[in-house]
Design an enzyme around this catalytic site. Structure first.
Site, PDB file in Angstrom:
ATOM      1  N   GLY A  11       0.800  -1.224   0.000  1.00  0.00           N
ATOM      2  CA  GLY A  11       0.000   0.000   0.000  1.00  0.00           C
ATOM      3  C   GLY A  11       0.824   1.260   0.000  1.00  0.00           C
ATOM      4  N   ALA A  71      -1.381  -8.444  -7.241  1.00  0.00           N
ATOM      5  CA  ALA A  71      -1.512  -8.597  -8.690  1.00  0.00           C
ATOM      6  C   ALA A  71      -1.053  -9.986  -9.113  1.00  0.00           C
ATOM      7  CB  ALA A  71      -0.690  -7.524  -9.402  1.00  0.00           C
ATOM      8  N   GLY A  83      27.597 -12.942   4.376  1.00  0.00           N
ATOM      9  CA  GLY A  83      27.517 -11.979   3.285  1.00  0.00           C
ATOM     10  C   GLY A  83      27.425 -10.573   3.827  1.00  0.00           C
ATOM     11  N   TYR A  84      27.135  -9.608   2.941  1.00  0.00           N
ATOM     12  CA  TYR A  84      27.186  -8.225   3.400  1.00  0.00           C
ATOM     13  C   TYR A  84      26.103  -7.916   4.433  1.00  0.00           C
ATOM     14  CZ  TYR A  84      23.273  -6.590   0.453  1.00  0.00           C
ATOM     15  OH  TYR A  84      22.039  -6.376  -0.108  1.00  0.00           O
ATOM     16  N   ILE A  85      24.932  -8.581   4.350  1.00  0.00           N
ATOM     17  CA  ILE A  85      23.880  -8.310   5.327  1.00  0.00           C
ATOM     18  C   ILE A  85      24.296  -8.816   6.706  1.00  0.00           C
ATOM     19  CG2 ILE A  85      21.488  -8.771   5.971  1.00  0.00           C
ATOM     20  CD1 ILE A  85      20.845  -9.040   2.986  1.00  0.00           C
ATOM     21  N   VAL A 102      21.150 -15.104   5.169  1.00  0.00           N
ATOM     22  CA  VAL A 102      21.805 -15.881   4.107  1.00  0.00           C
ATOM     23  C   VAL A 102      21.422 -15.403   2.709  1.00  0.00           C
ATOM     24  CG1 VAL A 102      22.142 -17.933   5.509  1.00  0.00           C
ATOM     25  CG2 VAL A 102      19.991 -17.655   4.283  1.00  0.00           C
ATOM     26  N   HIS A 149      38.569  21.315  -0.715  1.00  0.00           N
ATOM     27  CA  HIS A 149      39.439  21.030   0.430  1.00  0.00           C
ATOM     28  C   HIS A 149      38.875  21.729   1.668  1.00  0.00           C
ATOM     29  CE1 HIS A 149      43.150  20.335   2.644  1.00  0.00           C
ATOM     30  NE2 HIS A 149      43.119  21.617   3.018  1.00  0.00           N
TER      31      HIS A 149
END
Length: 484
Positions: A56, A137, A208-210, A296, A468
């Site tokens: 929604g 859908a 993994g990255y998560i 995973v 800078h």
């Protein structure tokens, strides 16, 4: 499961009505990054668009339980650590008084999500050619889609000249006994989650990255974390220099990393949850925690798409124009199973929309120029070809590197760990890849991604002046080290 969320995001009452029309130029299935950005482009082009999402609201899993809430958490922890480091650098021994509570962090991320959900409601209404419907859908064929209310109170079949499939992905839960005992990103970061107190010790399944991001954030709050990974190393596919640095930093915060350890079961024992694993040599071991976090990865959500004949090996197959083998059906985002990242989904969605409006494939995505980031502390990022990938392709390359220890901004903020590395094709002097470890890696990598995308030479970066003192100076400082 579609339409099943502990707490739904805020929505507009008008979004819960059935589709207004029976025929649309484009039916977009999914309101995440792979769906709504394309829908908005089509709207600007005068196309009548039906956009359907079961939450929604917009943002998909990224906003509901992924990148936005998890980064809202990590940035709060990051700011705490930065203040601690600055105080420590001037001899303040009360740095442990600088604390942040998990409950406060979760309240912050809830607020960020709420702000963005309200923003998305406004954005939908600003695109008058988009009919947004909260519903489910289901594809009938390459033109017909059945849309149904979440509560089943109405059902409507619509037709679209084109379909844009952006059904996203779902979290993977490994099929082992006791898997239901583990929590995931929905419990940790889901909108208005009821999980609001952090445990004393956790076991993270997946390196993994998560999994690594979660381990980094929790360990910064003093939580004892153990990572269990079935592969020989964490962060498979990442630059080895980055992996080594992240492993070292995690271990310095007390994180235990168990590699070559395949999870075979989870059980409850003496008030704890126990992860049982099997090593490569066949021996077994176990590790206990008050909570188990399953991290995973994710898999494309392709349920109901087989009827179109566009699913191959668990994902929707597309070409570089985002068109499937069915000419009027395009797909974008996690469902195509390539770079399962929000920013990749956004560009895939836009490219699909532009090609629909042209009536033929004209625009293509450059997957080689999509940056990847790990929001650990400090951050890590890469883009283009790594050294291993360049070697595998037989490319004659060189690298140049600049240490952030010498960067003025890094010195000001007290974040001197890390470096910027450029991968350069020797003969052409083109930038073909980049790796960043350290402060603002998630921002620095974007400029290197642009260099990869436009085939910039290393001298182009070397000659580009950066304001800078900003950490972006590290890019031209690295480039200028290239020798002809």
């Amino acid at each position: 499961m579609l339409g099943k969320y502990p707490t739904f995001p805020p929505t507009d009452p008008g979004f819960e009505d059935p589709p207004r029309l029976s025929n649309y130029d484009v039916v977009v299935i999914g309101g995440g990054g792979g769906g709504y950005h394309g829908a908005f482009e089509l709207s600007k082009g005068g196309y009548k668009v039906l956009l359907v999402d079961d939450k929604g609201n917009l943002g998909g899993n990224c906003l509901y339980e992924g990148c936005i809430p998890s980064k809202s958490v990590s940035i709060a922890i990051y700011l705490m650590e930065k203040l601690r480091n600055i105080l420590n650098s001037v001899g303040n021994t009360d740095i442990n008084k600088v604390k942040i509570l998990w409950e406060n962090v979760i309240d912050h991320k809830d607020n960020v999500q709420y702000i963005r959900y309200l923003q998305h409601i406004r954005e939908i209404k600003e695109h008058e050619n988009v009919d947004f419907v909260k519903g489910i859908a289901r594809v009938v064929d390459n033109h017909r889609v059945v849309v149904e209310a979440i509560d089943g109170s109405w059902r409507r079949e619509v037709e679209g000249k084109y379909l844009l499939v952006a059904t996203g992905s779902t979290a993977i839960r490994i099929p082992v006994p006791g898997a239901e005992l583990a929590i995931g990103s929905e419990e940790l970061f889901g909108y208005k989650t009821k999980y609001r107190k952090v445990p004393d010790n956790v076991v993270v399944i997946g390196g993994g990255y998560i999994g690594v991001e979660v381990a980094s954030a929790l360990s910064s709050l003093g939580v004892k974390v153990t990572i269990v990974e079935m592969l020989p190393r964490i962060l498979s596919g990442w630059d080895q220099d980055i992996v080594s640095q992240i492993e070292e930093r995690l271990r310095s915060k007390g994180v235990e990393i168990l590699t070559n350890s395949k999870v075979i079961g989870i059980k409850e024992e003496a008030g704890q949850k126990v992860v049982e694993y099997e090593r490569k040599d066949g021996s077994k071991g176990s590790v206990a925690g008050s909570e188990i976090i399953m991290a995973v990865g994710r898999k494309p959500y392709v349920e109901g798409l087989d009827t179109l004949g566009i699913v191959d090996k668990g994902h929707v197959e597309v070409d570089s124009s985002m068109r499937t083998k069915v000419p009027n059906v395009y797909a974008a985002g996690d469902v195509i199973g390539k770079y399962m990242l929000y920013h990749s989904a956004v560009k895939e969605s836009v490219i699909a929309a532009w090609n629909i409006m042209h009536g033929k494939p004209i625009y293509e995505i450059n997957f080689n120029a999509i940056p990847m980031t790990i929001f650990t502390e400090p951050e890590a990022a890469m883009v283009g070809l790594s050294e291993d990938a360049a070697k595998a392709r037989g490319i004659n390359y060189v690298t140049v590197q600049y240490p952030l220890a010498d960067d003025s901004y890094a010195q000001i903020i007290g974040v001197r760990d890390g470096w910027v590395k450029l991968v350069i094709e020797k003969e052409s002097q083109r930038i073909i890849g980049g790796v960043v470890y350290g402060e603002a890696a998630s921002m620095i990598i974007n400029e290197i991604a642009l260099a990869v995308a436009v085939n910039a030479r290393v001298k182009d970066l070397a000659l580009l002046p950066h304001a800078h003192p900003t950490i972006f100076e590290s890019i031209d400082r690295a480039a200028i080290r290239f020798s002809l």
